[in-house]
Enzyme design. Structure first.
Site, mmCIF file in Angstrom:
data_model
loop_
_atom_site.group_PDB
_atom_site.id
_atom_site.type_symbol
_atom_site.label_atom_id
_atom_site.label_comp_id
_atom_site.label_asym_id
_atom_site.label_seq_id
_atom_site.Cartn_x
_atom_site.Cartn_y
_atom_site.Cartn_z
ATOM 1 N N ARG A 285 4.405 6.679 2.971
ATOM 2 C CA ARG A 285 3.706 7.838 3.538
ATOM 3 C C ARG A 285 2.986 7.432 4.813
ATOM 4 O O ARG A 285 2.697 6.254 5.038
ATOM 5 C CB ARG A 285 2.698 8.409 2.538
ATOM 6 N N CYS B 47 2.587 2.603 9.479
ATOM 7 C CA CYS B 47 1.570 2.708 10.525
ATOM 8 C C CYS B 47 2.190 2.522 11.905
ATOM 9 O O CYS B 47 3.336 2.087 12.047
ATOM 10 C CB CYS B 47 0.500 1.625 10.349
ATOM 11 N N ASP C 29 17.902 10.987 51.144
ATOM 12 C CA ASP C 29 16.757 11.864 51.376
ATOM 13 C C ASP C 29 15.924 11.334 52.544
ATOM 14 O O ASP C 29 15.545 10.161 52.583
ATOM 15 C CB ASP C 29 15.905 11.925 50.104
ATOM 16 N N CYS D 130 0.160 6.739 7.487
ATOM 17 C CA CYS D 130 -1.224 6.268 7.462
ATOM 18 C C CYS D 130 -2.157 7.379 7.956
ATOM 19 O O CYS D 130 -1.907 7.995 8.993
ATOM 20 C CB CYS D 130 -1.354 5.029 8.341
ATOM 21 N N CYS E 28 -4.247 5.864 11.473
ATOM 22 C CA CYS E 28 -3.677 5.713 12.825
ATOM 23 C C CYS E 28 -2.727 6.840 13.201
ATOM 24 O O CYS E 28 -2.274 6.901 14.349
ATOM 25 C CB CYS E 28 -2.972 4.366 12.961
ATOM 26 N N CYS F 183 -2.355 0.102 14.701
ATOM 27 C CA CYS F 183 -3.282 0.552 13.660
ATOM 28 C C CYS F 183 -4.467 -0.407 13.545
ATOM 29 O O CYS F 183 -4.285 -1.630 13.479
ATOM 30 C CB CYS F 183 -2.563 0.641 12.316
ATOM 31 N N THR G 10 0.817 -1.222 0.000
ATOM 32 C CA THR G 10 0.000 0.000 0.000
ATOM 33 C C THR G 10 0.848 1.269 0.000
ATOM 34 O O THR G 10 0.328 2.359 -0.245
ATOM 35 C CB THR G 10 -0.931 0.032 1.233
#
Length: 503
Positions: A63, A34, A462, A65, A68, A38, A30
């Site tokens: 690129r 993601c 402490d 998604c 998501c 996702c 695709t």
């Protein structure tokens, strides 16, 4: 960074949110990448590649998604734990150092050549410093497009791009959309009111014990700098290009942040500092699993999962607080700090009046907000090192030794001999702090934990920590507690917070 394919694929197949930010899933069929969580159908094994950073996925031509939003995932918790050069570089890139000073500036801060730094980051992150900074610029630009009504040219330069063309090309490549299309996809949602106002969500890995964070910050809140009101933390910010204010409201699944910035170029560093303040990139599941393995801490972990280490947006501010807080109560330290801030502000405002006042004009006729002065109730950032050096002796209200310790710290920060930046070498920073008069191991280790993000600091000297240990039936002398706490590594800073709460 080596990633086991089977383990990563199982996380994707189960949509495990705990791995968001640890790695990114590239789907070659695709052309997108993601988050592991996702909700889309799990891709086939032969179509999957895993990347250690969004920049690495983008460098492979993928690129982001749109479903998501992998660029909005929490950061990798590795950069909280790791103190090596790559970890330091990632923290500095997040703080906008490459945008301000370029790769030469980043390399100079880390003490390496540009070529060697590029080689280390490429080996670990799958991308060099420019590509990593570019991915951050794209995310900053998308936030500004979706949350403001600024013109695209203004957004391009505010996000750190060198030109509008570079801005357009990058967003088309990363999001497969033109900037104008991203704004159109926003729909009818209105941008927040007010110039320089940005509303966004800060993601985190659940669980988050927000009440513990807000309680810690509320007790120490300084008037005029910060306040906690109605479940929201408000504070003023001192940023690289100007000032700002932020309101942070923890909710289910994210922290709602509203930023008001004098200069929008400060968006990325402001977001990084707010995330650091609330420790939002931590991995609470791993931390709680280690601490819960100790029967003495297990009930507390079960009752209050997701305890974070409250950190800082300003390391110099925290160093001043730590020095003033040595051997005094939190309330007493807060009173002294408030007096110090008030003295500086009164002197500063009087100086402004004297400079701006026309002959014969009474002081009470000077302008308010309409002449550029602060509005009533406005929160400001803490003093800078230079401003602290200008405070007279009478404004400190503390023993001479402590006053001179503050001035010694301020001189070191002002001349660069003491580095308190986000990507500082933790060990070297602690050594330089210990070399300053008036700063001992407790103060240096407190800063290592809260200012430098070291997850493995136990403040065994402490008193409140030892009281908390006693309350839980643990050894309560310094040496015996140090020995016992070895089982809490590498999360002793989180154990320290739990012991304070037990006290």
């Amino acid at each position: 960074m080596e990633m086991d394919f089977e383990r990563c694929y199982r996380a994707v197949d189960s949509r495990d949110q705990r791995f968001d930010g640890w790695f990114y899933t590239g789907v070659t069929s695709t052309g997108i990448y993601c988050r592991p969580s996702c909700p889309a159908i799990t891709p086939k094994r032969q179509n999957v590649r895993f990347f250690p950073s969004a920049a690495a996925a983008q460098g492979s031509g993928l690129r982001a998604c749109r479903r998501c939003r992998p660029d909005a995932a929490p950061g990798s918790p590795l950069w909280d734990v790791r103190a090596d050069v790559v970890g330091r570089a990632m923290r500095l890139i997040a703080d906008g150092v490459v945008d301000r000073d370029g790769v030469p500036g980043l390399a100079s801060r880390l003490g390496y050549t540009e070529r060697h730094l590029h080689r280390m980051l490429s080996a670990e992150m799958g991308a060099g410093p420019l590509a990593l900074a570019r991915a951050q610029r794209a995310q900053t630009a998308r936030i500004l497009i979706e949350t403001t009504d600024l013109a695209m040219a203004e957004i391009a330069f505010a996000a750190g791009f060198g030109s509008v063309r570079q801005f357009n090309d990058t967003l088309r490549e990363v999001y497969a959309s033109a900037p104008s299309d991203l704004r159109t996809a926003r729909g009818r949602q209105q941008a927040p009111a007010g110039a320089g106002t940005i509303a966004l969500r800060l993601a985190y890995r659940p669980p988050l014990h927000s009440r513990a964070l807000l309680d810690f910050l509320a007790v120490r809140a300084l008037p005029g700098v910060e306040e906690v009101r109605d479940g929201t933390y408000h504070r003023g910010l001192r940023l690289p290009h100007g000032t700002g204010q932020v309101s942070l409201t923890p909710t289910d699944g994210h922290v709602a942040a509203t930023l008001r910035l004098a200069d929008l170029r400060d968006l990325a560093p402001a977001v990084a500092r707010c995330r650091r303040l609330l420790d939002l990139d931590a991995d609470p599941a791993a931390i709680d699993a280690t601490l819960a393995a100790d029967p003495a801490l297990a009930p507390a972990v079960a009752a209050e999962p997701g305890i974070r280490v409250p950190r800082s947006v300003d390391a110099f501010e925290l160093a001043v607080r730590a020095i003033i807080g040595q051997q005094v109560s939190v309330r007493s330290a807060k009173t002294t700090l408030t007096r110090l801030l008030l003295t500086h502000r009164v002197d500063h405002e009087v100086d402004e009046v004297d400079e701006d006042q026309s002959p014969g004009q009474p002081h009470d006729q000077r302008g308010g907000p309409e002449r550029g002065g602060p509005e009533r109730g406005e929160l400001r950032g803490f003093l800078s090192a230079e401003e602290l050096l200008s405070v007279p002796d009478s404004g400190f209200g503390m023993p001479v030794g402590r006053r001179e310790a503050l001035r010694g710290l301020a001189r070191g920060v002002a001349d660069g001999s003491v580095d308190l930046a986000a990507g500082v070498d933790r060990g070297e920073a602690v050594r330089r702090l210990l070399a300053l008069a008036g700063i001992g191991p407790w103060t240096a280790n407190y800063l290592a934990m809260r200012a430098f993000g070291d997850p493995d600091v136990l403040l065994s000297s402490d008193l409140a920590v030892r009281r908390g240990a006693a309350a839980l039936g643990l050894p309560d002398t310094q040496k015996s507690l140090d020995r016992y706490a070895e089982r809490w590594r590498p999360w002793r800073s989180y154990a320290t917070i739990r012991l304070w709460r037990a006290a």
